[in-house]
Design an enzyme around this catalytic site. Structure first.
Site, PDB file in Angstrom:
ATOM      1  N   GLY A  44      -0.966  23.401  -2.204  1.00 19.79           N
ATOM      2  CA  GLY A  44      -2.392  23.469  -2.522  1.00 19.79           C
ATOM      3  C   GLY A  44      -2.666  24.631  -3.462  1.00 19.79           C
ATOM      4  N   VAL A  99      19.549  52.558   4.278  1.00 26.53           N
ATOM      5  CA  VAL A  99      20.475  51.680   3.558  1.00 26.53           C
ATOM      6  C   VAL A  99      20.297  51.897   2.055  1.00 26.53           C
ATOM      7  CG1 VAL A  99      20.969  49.252   3.037  1.00 26.53           C
ATOM      8  CG2 VAL A  99      20.499  49.956   5.391  1.00 26.53           C
ATOM      9  N   HIS A 124       3.668  38.460  47.148  1.00 22.49           N
ATOM     10  CA  HIS A 124       4.947  39.125  47.398  1.00 22.49           C
ATOM     11  C   HIS A 124       5.996  38.086  47.745  1.00 22.49           C
ATOM     12  CE1 HIS A 124       7.840  42.092  48.763  1.00 22.49           C
ATOM     13  NE2 HIS A 124       8.028  41.350  49.849  1.00 22.49           N
ATOM     14  N   LEU A 174       4.667  20.158   9.969  1.00 18.69           N
ATOM     15  CA  LEU A 174       3.539  21.062  10.222  1.00 18.69           C
ATOM     16  C   LEU A 174       3.972  22.181  11.186  1.00 18.69           C
ATOM     17  CD1 LEU A 174       0.706  18.385  10.683  1.00 18.69           C
ATOM     18  CD2 LEU A 174       1.441  19.524   8.573  1.00 18.69           C
ATOM     19  N   GLY A 175       3.123  23.197  11.313  1.00 18.77           N
ATOM     20  CA  GLY A 175       3.399  24.251  12.300  1.00 18.77           C
ATOM     21  C   GLY A 175       3.757  25.600  11.700  1.00 18.77           C
ATOM     22  N   GLY A 205      13.207  46.338  14.418  1.00 17.31           N
ATOM     23  CA  GLY A 205      11.880  45.933  14.882  1.00 17.31           C
ATOM     24  C   GLY A 205      11.992  44.686  15.739  1.00 17.31           C
TER      25      GLY A 205
HETATM   26  P1  FAD Z   1       2.400  30.633   8.952  1.00 15.44           P
HETATM   27  O1  FAD Z   1       2.847  30.237  10.274  1.00 15.44           O
HETATM   28  O2  FAD Z   1       3.329  31.425   8.108  1.00 15.44           O
HETATM   29  O3  FAD Z   1       2.028  29.283   8.192  1.00 15.44           O
HETATM   30  C1  FAD Z   1       1.634  29.261   6.866  1.00 15.44           C
HETATM   31  C2  FAD Z   1       1.915  27.885   6.307  1.00 15.44           C
HETATM   32  O4  FAD Z   1       1.293  27.778   5.033  1.00 15.44           O
HETATM   33  C3  FAD Z   1       3.393  27.603   6.066  1.00 15.44           C
HETATM   34  O5  FAD Z   1       3.768  26.419   6.700  1.00 15.44           O
HETATM   35  C4  FAD Z   1       3.509  27.462   4.552  1.00 15.44           C
HETATM   36  O6  FAD Z   1       4.473  26.505   4.158  1.00 15.44           O
HETATM   37  C5  FAD Z   1       2.116  26.996   4.184  1.00 15.44           C
HETATM   38  N1  FAD Z   1       1.740  27.272   2.801  1.00 15.44           N
HETATM   39  C6  FAD Z   1       1.858  28.448   2.132  1.00 15.44           C
HETATM   40  N2  FAD Z   1       1.340  28.329   0.882  1.00 15.44           N
HETATM   41  C7  FAD Z   1       0.893  27.046   0.777  1.00 15.44           C
HETATM   42  C8  FAD Z   1       0.249  26.318  -0.257  1.00 15.44           C
HETATM   43  N3  FAD Z   1      -0.056  26.894  -1.432  1.00 15.44           N
HETATM   44  N4  FAD Z   1      -0.048  25.033  -0.033  1.00 15.44           N
HETATM   45  C9  FAD Z   1       0.237  24.447   1.151  1.00 15.44           C
HETATM   46  N5  FAD Z   1       0.821  25.092   2.171  1.00 15.44           N
HETATM   47  C10 FAD Z   1       1.146  26.372   1.977  1.00 15.44           C
HETATM   48  N6  FAD Z   1       4.722  35.521  16.542  1.00 15.44           N
HETATM   49  C11 FAD Z   1       4.390  35.488  17.836  1.00 15.44           C
HETATM   50  O7  FAD Z   1       3.212  35.648  18.177  1.00 15.44           O
HETATM   51  N7  FAD Z   1       5.324  35.267  18.803  1.00 15.44           N
HETATM   52  C12 FAD Z   1       6.629  35.110  18.506  1.00 15.44           C
HETATM   53  O8  FAD Z   1       7.439  34.922  19.400  1.00 15.44           O
HETATM   54  C13 FAD Z   1       7.017  35.161  17.145  1.00 15.44           C
HETATM   55  N8  FAD Z   1       8.305  35.003  16.806  1.00 15.44           N
HETATM   56  C14 FAD Z   1       8.653  35.029  15.488  1.00 15.44           C
HETATM   57  C15 FAD Z   1      10.002  34.899  15.166  1.00 15.44           C
HETATM   58  C16 FAD Z   1      10.403  34.926  13.837  1.00 15.44           C
HETATM   59  C17 FAD Z   1      11.869  34.791  13.507  1.00 15.44           C
HETATM   60  C18 FAD Z   1       9.422  35.070  12.817  1.00 15.44           C
HETATM   61  C19 FAD Z   1       9.832  35.055  11.371  1.00 15.44           C
HETATM   62  C20 FAD Z   1       8.086  35.201  13.129  1.00 15.44           C
HETATM   63  C21 FAD Z   1       7.686  35.197  14.470  1.00 15.44           C
HETATM   64  N9  FAD Z   1       6.355  35.365  14.849  1.00 15.44           N
HETATM   65  C22 FAD Z   1       6.005  35.354  16.167  1.00 15.44           C
HETATM   66  C23 FAD Z   1       5.293  35.544  13.852  1.00 15.44           C
HETATM   67  C24 FAD Z   1       4.537  34.219  13.623  1.00 15.44           C
HETATM   68  O9  FAD Z   1       5.453  33.236  13.215  1.00 15.44           O
HETATM   69  C25 FAD Z   1       3.453  34.405  12.577  1.00 15.44           C
HETATM   70  O10 FAD Z   1       2.633  35.495  12.921  1.00 15.44           O
HETATM   71  C26 FAD Z   1       2.594  33.147  12.473  1.00 15.44           C
HETATM   72  O11 FAD Z   1       3.386  32.035  12.139  1.00 15.44           O
HETATM   73  C27 FAD Z   1       1.499  33.333  11.429  1.00 15.44           C
HETATM   74  O12 FAD Z   1       0.744  32.174  11.371  1.00 15.44           O
HETATM   75  P2  FAD Z   1      -0.069  31.774  10.070  1.00 15.44           P
HETATM   76  O13 FAD Z   1      -0.844  30.560  10.428  1.00 15.44           O
HETATM   77  O14 FAD Z   1      -0.798  32.932   9.524  1.00 15.44           O
HETATM   78  O15 FAD Z   1       1.026  31.435   8.959  1.00 15.44           O
HETATM   79  P1  NAI Z   2       8.950  44.819  12.137  1.00 13.24           P
HETATM   80  O1  NAI Z   2       7.870  45.477  11.409  1.00 13.24           O
HETATM   81  O2  NAI Z   2       8.797  44.494  13.561  1.00 13.24           O
HETATM   82  O3  NAI Z   2      10.270  45.722  12.055  1.00 13.24           O
HETATM   83  C1  NAI Z   2      10.799  46.161  10.851  1.00 13.24           C
HETATM   84  C2  NAI Z   2      11.662  47.370  11.141  1.00 13.24           C
HETATM   85  O4  NAI Z   2      12.391  47.668   9.989  1.00 13.24           O
HETATM   86  C3  NAI Z   2      10.855  48.611  11.516  1.00 13.24           C
HETATM   87  O5  NAI Z   2      11.384  49.167  12.676  1.00 13.24           O
HETATM   88  C4  NAI Z   2      11.036  49.516  10.318  1.00 13.24           C
HETATM   89  O6  NAI Z   2      11.038  50.890  10.654  1.00 13.24           O
HETATM   90  C5  NAI Z   2      12.392  49.067   9.797  1.00 13.24           C
HETATM   91  N1  NAI Z   2      12.617  49.289   8.370  1.00 13.24           N
HETATM   92  C6  NAI Z   2      11.753  49.091   7.355  1.00 13.24           C
HETATM   93  N2  NAI Z   2      12.348  49.376   6.176  1.00 13.24           N
HETATM   94  C7  NAI Z   2      13.619  49.748   6.467  1.00 13.24           C
HETATM   95  C8  NAI Z   2      14.730  50.147   5.690  1.00 13.24           C
HETATM   96  N3  NAI Z   2      14.656  50.214   4.366  1.00 13.24           N
HETATM   97  N4  NAI Z   2      15.878  50.459   6.315  1.00 13.24           N
HETATM   98  C9  NAI Z   2      15.962  50.395   7.679  1.00 13.24           C
HETATM   99  N5  NAI Z   2      14.936  50.007   8.458  1.00 13.24           N
HETATM  100  C10 NAI Z   2      13.792  49.688   7.869  1.00 13.24           C
HETATM  101  O7  NAI Z   2       9.324  43.534  11.255  1.00 13.24           O
HETATM  102  P2  NAI Z   2      10.301  42.315  11.553  1.00 13.24           P
HETATM  103  O8  NAI Z   2      11.163  42.606  12.710  1.00 13.24           O
HETATM  104  O9  NAI Z   2      10.922  41.965  10.263  1.00 13.24           O
HETATM  105  O10 NAI Z   2       9.285  41.179  11.953  1.00 13.24           O
HETATM  106  C11 NAI Z   2       8.239  40.787  11.029  1.00 13.24           C
HETATM  107  C12 NAI Z   2       7.008  40.392  11.760  1.00 13.24           C
HETATM  108  O11 NAI Z   2       7.193  39.169  12.436  1.00 13.24           O
HETATM  109  C13 NAI Z   2       6.591  41.410  12.795  1.00 13.24           C
HETATM  110  O12 NAI Z   2       5.540  42.172  12.256  1.00 13.24           O
HETATM  111  C14 NAI Z   2       6.115  40.636  13.957  1.00 13.24           C
HETATM  112  O13 NAI Z   2       4.730  40.728  14.053  1.00 13.24           O
HETATM  113  C15 NAI Z   2       6.509  39.191  13.666  1.00 13.24           C
HETATM  114  N6  NAI Z   2       7.399  38.755  14.733  1.00 13.24           N
HETATM  115  C16 NAI Z   2       6.898  38.685  15.998  1.00 13.24           C
HETATM  116  C17 NAI Z   2       7.691  38.345  17.046  1.00 13.24           C
HETATM  117  C18 NAI Z   2       7.118  38.324  18.408  1.00 13.24           C
HETATM  118  O14 NAI Z   2       5.903  38.375  18.554  1.00 13.24           O
HETATM  119  N7  NAI Z   2       7.918  38.250  19.464  1.00 13.24           N
HETATM  120  C19 NAI Z   2       9.104  38.002  16.878  1.00 13.24           C
HETATM  121  C20 NAI Z   2       9.538  38.136  15.508  1.00 13.24           C
HETATM  122  C21 NAI Z   2       8.701  38.486  14.487  1.00 13.24           C
END
Ligand code: FAD
Ligand code: NAI
Length: 471
Positions: free
Chosen positions: A114, A237, A449, A37-38, A182
């Site tokens: 689901g 790219v 502080h 989960l998660g 990003g």
């Molecule tokens: P998700 O977490 O994507 O969960 C959806 C779940 O639904 C999944 O487990 C999937 O398997 C399940 N699912 C899908 N379809 C079905 C189905 N048909 N039946 C059953 N299950 C299904 N956000 C932050 O706020 N802070 C961070 O530091 C951060 N770091 C990130 C780092 C990375 C590398 C990435 C990729 C994302 C990060 N994010 C971060 C973004 C964050 O992970 C997402 O915004 C968040 O997980 C969204 O939550 P959600 O509940 O919408 O969906």
């Molecule tokens: P992002 O939207 O943050 O960054 C994507 C970047 O790719 C942008 O700067 C955009 O200009 C660039 N880009 C798009 N198309 C391109 C192309 N063809 N060539 C070169 N550059 C291009 O998306 P990212 O980093 O993939 O993360 C996805 C999501 O996950 C974010 O929207 C964020 O909300 C979430 N996330 C959140 C984190 C956090 O809260 N700390 C950590 C990691 C992810």
């Protein structure tokens, strides 16, 4: 079996919503297609990326700042398999914790995919091979998102990878091209640059984290440049090719735009594609419930997070708005309380945004670009961390706090921080803004502080008649 609420997806939106439903006395089921989960956040997102950010930061500090602190180390080396193992242990503990919470709250958990049979019925194709059908008075879709890519950069998960694979590399790569500077690019780029990988960013826009306040992108670039990274902004790219031993990335330079592109090629061990994420609804069979996605693949919702079928709700990454775990959590809670007849509220403008690099970047409210665009009269106050005793003590002097306040009322409109513990400091700004504090309100509150939070008070003083004390 008939439930008050069925939740599809166990990410931060799903599991938080399920717990809130159970707390409110609603009979609740949650369906997750993965064995743990998660969701993205706990398994391949927030938690594992932060675990690697912490490990790589320890390594970087040991290599680069310990000597100045008067700590000598010999034979420093990265043990990548152990780093990945520890990360996985953190993930496992966290996902097991969610499973425990489901049990504790008497939420029925189904592991499988689901899909809608009709607007009240969901079929579960179970991971153990079986099938089960359940009915719900209300259904919440929280199926999240998955990495996006373009035809010019096909993901093969071997050398052309997404964040998911980048969290499990068993060796430190010599080089990595990151497409997209990003949030994911900045965080995972920091991890590998700190461990010694030569990181090159190719970014379509003109700065890092281009959707945040421009000052933040500029400052973050300076910090990441210090790790040895290089940047190709305004570059496009055109092709990414895995040649077996390496990956070759063809890029149009800005000069080449217009009449006949000028191209460069970048060779690396890996190419990380981090150009955004897209909503995930595959396999849900939305049509059977009378639902559709919009042109961007998102599920459309109204201000109550109801889809076009009123007893079916959606939340998190699969709907509009920021793709953030804490936004999904708020929405899960909001839907549960709405179903229970309460009148909850989410203040979307005050959802903070954090990038966990070092220095960290954190923001809430309007950016300077937004207040300009909306014609809101504003003033700014900034304060650099290097002027702060606490920051000098820890040698974390990079960065600043920037406060935007209304020119006439002094109400704080936006706070943008790049610096040590920015992720934690931003909570003070959120509280202040929820209570509609003015910059002067903050500047008259005592801040311990020496702490990093004094930089917020000083930036508020700077916004209030330019009267920062320590500048
Ligand atoms: P998700 O977490 O994507 O969960 C959806 C779940 O639904 C999944 O487990 C999937 O398997 C399940 N699912 C899908 N379809 C079905 C189905 N048909 N039946 C059953 N299950 C299904 N956000 C932050 O706020 N802070 C961070 O530091 C951060 N770091 C990130 C780092 C990375 C590398 C990435 C990729 C994302 C990060 N994010 C971060 C973004 C964050 O992970 C997402 O915004 C968040 O997980 C969204 O939550 P959600 O509940 O919408 O969906
Ligand atoms: P992002 O939207 O943050 O960054 C994507 C970047 O790719 C942008 O700067 C955009 O200009 C660039 N880009 C798009 N198309 C391109 C192309 N063809 N060539 C070169 N550059 C291009 O998306 P990212 O980093 O993939 O993360 C996805 C999501 O996950 C974010 O929207 C964020 O909300 C979430 N996330 C959140 C984190 C956090 O809260 N700390 C950590 C990691 C992810």
């Amino acid at each position: 079996m008939e439930y008050d609420v069925i939740i599809i997806g166990s990410g931060p939106g799903g599991y938080t919503g399920a717990i809130r439903c159970a707390q409110l006395g609603l009979k609740t089921a949650i369906i997750e297609k993965y064995p743990t989960l998660g969701g993205t956040c706990l398994n391949v997102g927030c938690i594992p990326s932060k675990a690697l950010l912490d490990s790589s930061e320890h390594f970087y500090n040991a290599a680069h700042t310990f000597a100045e602190h008067g700590i000598k180390l010999d034979h420093l080396a990265v043990d990548m398999p152990q780093m990945i193992h520890r990360k996985q242990e953190v993930v496992d503990q966290t996902t097991k914790g969610v499973a425990f919470l489901m049990k504790k709250n008497k939420i029925d958990t189904f592991y499988g995919v689901g899909s809608f049979v009709d607007a009240h019925t969901v079929k579960i194709a179970k991971n153990d091979g079986g099938e089960e059908t359940i009915k719900g008075k209300n259904i919440i879709i929280g199926t999240g998102s998955k990495p996006m890519s373009f035809p010019s950069m096909p993901i093969d998960k071997k050398r052309v990878i997404t964040s998911t694979e980048a969290l499990t590399l068993e060796q430190v790569p010599k080089s990595m091209v990151i497409i997209g500077a990003g949030v994911i690019g900045a965080e995972l780029g920091s991890v590998y640059a700190r461990l010694g990988t030569k990181v090159s960013f190719v970014e379509f826009a003109d700065s890092m984290i281009p959707t945040m306040d421009k000052t933040m992108g500029k400052e973050l670039q300076k910090a990441i440049k210090k790790l040895g990274a290089s940047f190709y902004f305004n570059h496009k790219v055109t092709k990414v090719e895995n040649t077996g031993d390496e990956v070759v990335v063809s890029v149009d330079t800005p000069d080449g735009r217009g009449d006949g592109p000028e191209q460069i090629t970048l060779n690396a061990d890996y190419c990380l594609v981090s150009v955004g994420r897209k909503p995930y609804t595959d396999g849900l069979n939305l049509e059977a419930a009378g639902l559709q996605t919009d042109s961007r693949g998102k599920i459309d919702v109204d201000s109550y997070l109801r889809t076009s079928v009123p007893h079916i709700y959606a939340m998190g990454d699969v709907i509009r708005g920021a793709m953030l775990a804490h936004k999904a959590e708020e929405e899960g809670t909001f839907i549960a309380e709405t179903i229970a007849g309460q009148k909850p509220h989410i203040h979307y403008r005050l959802i903070p945004n954090v990038v966990y690099t070092w220095p960290e970047v954190a923001a809430v409210g309007y950016t300077e670009e937004e207040v300009k665009q909306e014609g809101i009269p504003y003033k700014t106050g900034s304060f650099p961390f290097k002027a702060l005793g606490r920051a000098r003590a820890s040698m974390d002097i990079d960065g600043l706090v920037k406060v935007l306040a209304h020119k006439e009322t002094d109400e704080i409109l936006g706070v943008h921080i790049i610096g040590p513990r920015a992720a934690d400091i931003i909570a003070e700004a959120v509280v202040a803004m929820e209570f509609r504090a003015s910059a002067e309100d903050i500047s008259r509150m005592s801040h311990a502080h020496p702490t990093y939070t004094e930089a917020f008070k000083e930036a508020c003083l700077a916004a209030t008649d330019n009267r920062a004390i320590n500048m």
